[in-house]
Design a protein around this motif. Sequence first.
Motif, PDB file in Angstrom:
ATOM      1  N   LEU A   8       0.938  -0.951  -0.082  1.00  0.00           N
ATOM      2  CA  LEU A   8       0.199   0.225  -0.289  1.00  0.00           C
ATOM      3  C   LEU A   8       0.964   1.961   0.233  1.00  0.00           C
ATOM      4  O   LEU A   8       0.931   2.264  -0.830  1.00  0.00           O
ATOM      5  CB  LEU A   8      -0.572  -0.627   1.367  1.00  0.00           C
ATOM      6  CG  LEU A   8      -1.976  -1.067   1.136  1.00  0.00           C
ATOM      7  CD1 LEU A   8      -3.180  -0.424   2.499  1.00  0.00           C
ATOM      8  CD2 LEU A   8      -3.025  -0.277  -0.356  1.00  0.00           C
ATOM      9  N   LEU A   9       1.756   1.532   0.983  1.00  0.00           N
ATOM     10  CA  LEU A   9       2.699   2.206   0.915  1.00  0.00           C
ATOM     11  C   LEU A   9       3.572   2.604  -0.584  1.00  0.00           C
ATOM     12  O   LEU A   9       3.926   3.810  -0.289  1.00  0.00           O
ATOM     13  CB  LEU A   9       3.443   2.162   1.775  1.00  0.00           C
ATOM     14  CG  LEU A   9       3.374   2.336   3.320  1.00  0.00           C
ATOM     15  CD1 LEU A   9       4.514   2.071   4.648  1.00  0.00           C
ATOM     16  CD2 LEU A   9       2.441   3.887   3.364  1.00  0.00           C
ATOM     17  N   TYR A  82       6.813   1.521   9.066  1.00  0.00           N
ATOM     18  CA  TYR A  82       5.266   1.641   7.933  1.00  0.00           C
ATOM     19  C   TYR A  82       4.631   3.161   8.562  1.00  0.00           C
ATOM     20  O   TYR A  82       4.727   4.150   8.166  1.00  0.00           O
ATOM     21  CB  TYR A  82       5.029   1.207   8.433  1.00  0.00           C
ATOM     22  CG  TYR A  82       5.597  -0.642   7.962  1.00  0.00           C
ATOM     23  CD1 TYR A  82       6.045  -0.417   6.553  1.00  0.00           C
ATOM     24  CD2 TYR A  82       5.795  -1.441   8.284  1.00  0.00           C
ATOM     25  CE1 TYR A  82       6.745  -2.143   6.444  1.00  0.00           C
ATOM     26  CE2 TYR A  82       6.199  -2.606   8.551  1.00  0.00           C
ATOM     27  CZ  TYR A  82       6.674  -2.993   7.411  1.00  0.00           C
ATOM     28  OH  TYR A  82       7.139  -4.124   7.078  1.00  0.00           O
ATOM     29  N   VAL A  83       4.667   3.684   9.855  1.00  0.00           N
ATOM     30  CA  VAL A  83       4.629   4.743   9.875  1.00  0.00           C
ATOM     31  C   VAL A  83       4.848   6.050   9.629  1.00  0.00           C
ATOM     32  O   VAL A  83       4.539   7.033   9.366  1.00  0.00           O
ATOM     33  CB  VAL A  83       4.026   4.641  12.061  1.00  0.00           C
ATOM     34  CG1 VAL A  83       3.355   6.624  11.991  1.00  0.00           C
ATOM     35  CG2 VAL A  83       2.809   3.425  12.058  1.00  0.00           C
ATOM     36  N   LEU A 163      12.940  11.426   8.971  1.00  0.00           N
ATOM     37  CA  LEU A 163      12.978  12.162   7.993  1.00  0.00           C
ATOM     38  C   LEU A 163      11.144  12.770   7.982  1.00  0.00           C
ATOM     39  O   LEU A 163      10.918  13.966   7.376  1.00  0.00           O
ATOM     40  CB  LEU A 163      12.779  11.308   6.421  1.00  0.00           C
ATOM     41  CG  LEU A 163      13.175  12.358   5.797  1.00  0.00           C
ATOM     42  CD1 LEU A 163      14.603  13.049   6.058  1.00  0.00           C
ATOM     43  CD2 LEU A 163      13.459  11.263   4.405  1.00  0.00           C
ATOM     44  N   GLY A 164      10.198  11.613   8.822  1.00  0.00           N
ATOM     45  CA  GLY A 164       9.244  11.867   8.176  1.00  0.00           C
ATOM     46  C   GLY A 164       9.039  12.855   9.642  1.00  0.00           C
ATOM     47  O   GLY A 164       8.055  13.864   9.083  1.00  0.00           O
ATOM     48  N   ALA A 165      10.114  13.049  10.935  1.00  0.00           N
ATOM     49  CA  ALA A 165      10.181  14.245  11.614  1.00  0.00           C
ATOM     50  C   ALA A 165       9.972  15.991  10.772  1.00  0.00           C
ATOM     51  O   ALA A 165       9.465  16.965  11.233  1.00  0.00           O
ATOM     52  CB  ALA A 165      10.997  13.924  12.820  1.00  0.00           C
ATOM     53  N   VAL A 166      11.459  15.315  10.625  1.00  0.00           N
ATOM     54  CA  VAL A 166      11.670  16.714   9.404  1.00  0.00           C
ATOM     55  C   VAL A 166      11.009  17.542   8.451  1.00  0.00           C
ATOM     56  O   VAL A 166       9.871  18.091   8.239  1.00  0.00           O
ATOM     57  CB  VAL A 166      12.714  16.502   8.308  1.00  0.00           C
ATOM     58  CG1 VAL A 166      13.316  17.914   7.719  1.00  0.00           C
ATOM     59  CG2 VAL A 166      13.815  16.765   9.442  1.00  0.00           C
ATOM     60  N   LEU A 291      -2.494   5.407  13.006  1.00  0.00           N
ATOM     61  CA  LEU A 291      -2.324   4.658  14.288  1.00  0.00           C
ATOM     62  C   LEU A 291      -2.821   2.937  13.647  1.00  0.00           C
ATOM     63  O   LEU A 291      -2.162   2.230  14.568  1.00  0.00           O
ATOM     64  CB  LEU A 291      -3.602   5.444  14.887  1.00  0.00           C
ATOM     65  CG  LEU A 291      -2.846   6.336  15.909  1.00  0.00           C
ATOM     66  CD1 LEU A 291      -4.659   6.615  16.481  1.00  0.00           C
ATOM     67  CD2 LEU A 291      -2.581   6.046  16.474  1.00  0.00           C
ATOM     68  N   CYS A 292      -4.169   3.459  12.484  1.00  0.00           N
ATOM     69  CA  CYS A 292      -4.272   2.501  11.693  1.00  0.00           C
ATOM     70  C   CYS A 292      -3.038   0.958  11.746  1.00  0.00           C
ATOM     71  O   CYS A 292      -2.492  -0.147  12.209  1.00  0.00           O
ATOM     72  CB  CYS A 292      -5.460   1.899  10.804  1.00  0.00           C
ATOM     73  SG  CYS A 292      -6.779   2.219  11.567  1.00  0.00           S
ATOM     74  N   ILE A 293      -2.136   2.025  10.696  1.00  0.00           N
ATOM     75  CA  ILE A 293      -0.898   1.150  10.374  1.00  0.00           C
ATOM     76  C   ILE A 293      -0.047   0.851  11.915  1.00  0.00           C
ATOM     77  O   ILE A 293       0.644  -0.263  10.929  1.00  0.00           O
ATOM     78  CB  ILE A 293      -0.020   1.840   8.946  1.00  0.00           C
ATOM     79  CG1 ILE A 293      -1.238   3.235   8.001  1.00  0.00           C
ATOM     80  CG2 ILE A 293       1.301   2.198   9.017  1.00  0.00           C
ATOM     81  CD1 ILE A 293       0.140   3.621   7.100  1.00  0.00           C
ATOM     82  N   TRP A 294       0.008   1.324  12.375  1.00  0.00           N
ATOM     83  CA  TRP A 294       0.728   1.661  13.385  1.00  0.00           C
ATOM     84  C   TRP A 294       0.178  -0.178  13.788  1.00  0.00           C
ATOM     85  O   TRP A 294       0.739  -0.792  14.627  1.00  0.00           O
ATOM     86  CB  TRP A 294       0.574   2.831  14.657  1.00  0.00           C
ATOM     87  CG  TRP A 294       1.546   2.210  15.426  1.00  0.00           C
ATOM     88  CD1 TRP A 294       2.938   1.413  16.025  1.00  0.00           C
ATOM     89  CD2 TRP A 294       1.239   2.596  17.215  1.00  0.00           C
ATOM     90  NE1 TRP A 294       3.130   1.217  17.103  1.00  0.00           N
ATOM     91  CE2 TRP A 294       2.207   1.624  17.666  1.00  0.00           C
ATOM     92  CE3 TRP A 294       0.238   3.030  17.455  1.00  0.00           C
ATOM     93  CZ2 TRP A 294       1.980   1.938  19.422  1.00  0.00           C
ATOM     94  CZ3 TRP A 294      -0.306   2.673  19.102  1.00  0.00           C
ATOM     95  CH2 TRP A 294       1.069   2.374  19.500  1.00  0.00           C
ATOM     96  N   ARG A 295      -0.794   0.114  14.146  1.00  0.00           N
ATOM     97  CA  ARG A 295      -2.091  -1.055  14.809  1.00  0.00           C
ATOM     98  C   ARG A 295      -1.928  -2.979  13.936  1.00  0.00           C
ATOM     99  O   ARG A 295      -1.075  -3.557  14.156  1.00  0.00           O
ATOM    100  CB  ARG A 295      -3.072  -1.227  15.234  1.00  0.00           C
ATOM    101  CG  ARG A 295      -3.732  -0.252  16.530  1.00  0.00           C
ATOM    102  CD  ARG A 295      -3.440  -0.796  17.375  1.00  0.00           C
ATOM    103  NE  ARG A 295      -3.287  -1.431  18.326  1.00  0.00           N
ATOM    104  CZ  ARG A 295      -3.160  -2.602  18.948  1.00  0.00           C
ATOM    105  NH1 ARG A 295      -2.451  -1.310  20.002  1.00  0.00           N
ATOM    106  NH2 ARG A 295      -3.100  -3.444  19.265  1.00  0.00           N
TER     107      ARG A 295
END
Lengths: 298, 283
Positions: A8-9, A82-83, A163-166, A291-295
Amino acid sequence: MERIVQILLITAAVLMIIQGFLHRRKHEKDHSHSSFGHKHDGSVFSIDFYAYASRLRTWSPKYKAVFSMVCLLCCIICDNIYVSCAVILLMAYITVVMGGLPFRRYLSLMTIPLVFLFFGCVAIAIGFSGSPSGDFNLHLGFFYVYTSKESLWETLELITKALGAVSSMYMLTLSTPASEIIAVLRGIHMPKLLVELMNMIYRYIFLLMDTQCRMKNAAVSRLGYCDFKTSCVSFGQIASNLLVVSLKKGNAYYHALEARCYDGELRFLEEEKTVSAMQTAGALLSVSLLLCIWRLTV
Amino acid sequence: MAVNRLIEKMEQEVILQVRDLQYAYSDEKMALKGVDLDIRQGERIAVMGSNGAGKSTFFLNINGVLQSEHGEIFYRGQKMTKKTMNDLRKNVGIVFQDADSQIIASTVQSEVSFGPMNLKLSRNDVRDRVDEALSYMNLTDFRHRPPHYLSGGEKKRVSIADIIAMHPEIIIFDEPTAALDPVNADMLEEVLEKMAQEGKTIMISTHDVDFAYRWAERVVVFCDGKIIADDAPLAVFSNETVIRQANLKRPMMLDIFETMREKGLVKDDRSYPKNVEEFKYCI
């Protein structure tokens, strides 16, 4: 389960790049960014310029700040590759496709943190030892440089997380002019002194750059930069002159402030931008997706 | 007719009275050496004089930014003290020469709102005043722009809108045309005309004798910290000693007209044309 999320990603990434590309093609035809008088070079100026040109500028700065902070926290708290990837894609989508920033510009801005991240992570990924160890190693005379699959994966996780945070922060800065970010900080009761300093520094950076540019041009036109030694002398003179000019200008500013009843506090009228139901829904949807991806992948 | 208008103006209420104002930046040199001036409602005053004659210092004094130990300023008959200095700042607005050293905010709207916010008006009042000032200066489309993406002429307009939003009784322009191209200078003159029609009291410092001659009703000449002439433009520019002392020049229109009159090319009816339109009418 992991497989599905991976697929999906990747699909999302491909779709996004295609859409971003199409968008750009469409935009090149009806070029709409000509409304500003002139453009400066250099990255500080261009970030500022893109923030003003962004289509997301009409959004409430508070909303953007909260949303980007939530995404940033998701990245850090979930600590899940993934998140992190999803956040990177989501932010890129918002900034490039919705905000209208040219994709290539976004990439070139992203290379700045990427370079730092790369060099920072090399130290984590590799190790040195006297004897061969790990999954991969390289013999360099007296010692071995080695790494393992786990540490490579760990490094990758770290890079995506950072990178996500940035990119969350980029989303905010590339769609919100500095003055609005400062207004948000004022709203969360940041000390007045800091907020006012930020306001003034932001304004004066441009004036200082402008003055320096004019001084440099004047020096160049008089052969002040013809060789290395002269350049050094000219640079020093410009720097000291800049200080003198700043002090003088500071005085002129103070007079101009006082002439308009300044009493020690800078107050400006700030725009109230409302948050639409669509925007709220979009933010909730994105966060629940994360959150879904995380779960699904834990 | 001009004389009649002048007399009419003389009867107008005096807004600001300056008596024996002296000011020194440091102990050695006096920038103002005893200035007396009355400013009446609706006057258009051109302030002239060479660089360093004390014009800008005088403006900062009557706005209350600089406070002198010696001399008195009366606003509508009331003597100004340290406590009432804010009244002076509210009612006398200065458009500074360099727009860049006046603009402090990072968008046009917040810049124009700075003055009204300091007057402690309500949010809605501030918004109304900002809207009004922006439309007055034709800046409504620039509302959300940062000043560093504006041209010189646009910045000048912002710096004027700044002052208009504060609704002062007297507006002072410190060398407004100094850095403007001809089109923007014309725009400025239109704005000045519009303000004059609305009965605003305007004071302009300028080196442009032609402009002062055609625009002003009263010319005040500063020289070395003192006022050496204060009269109708024609009287000031006909006075050779004043012109020489203050390093001024005679307006071109005046020279041309007098030459033509000497040669008998125009009627000699004691009326002097101020601009090209009036000149055409004379011939």
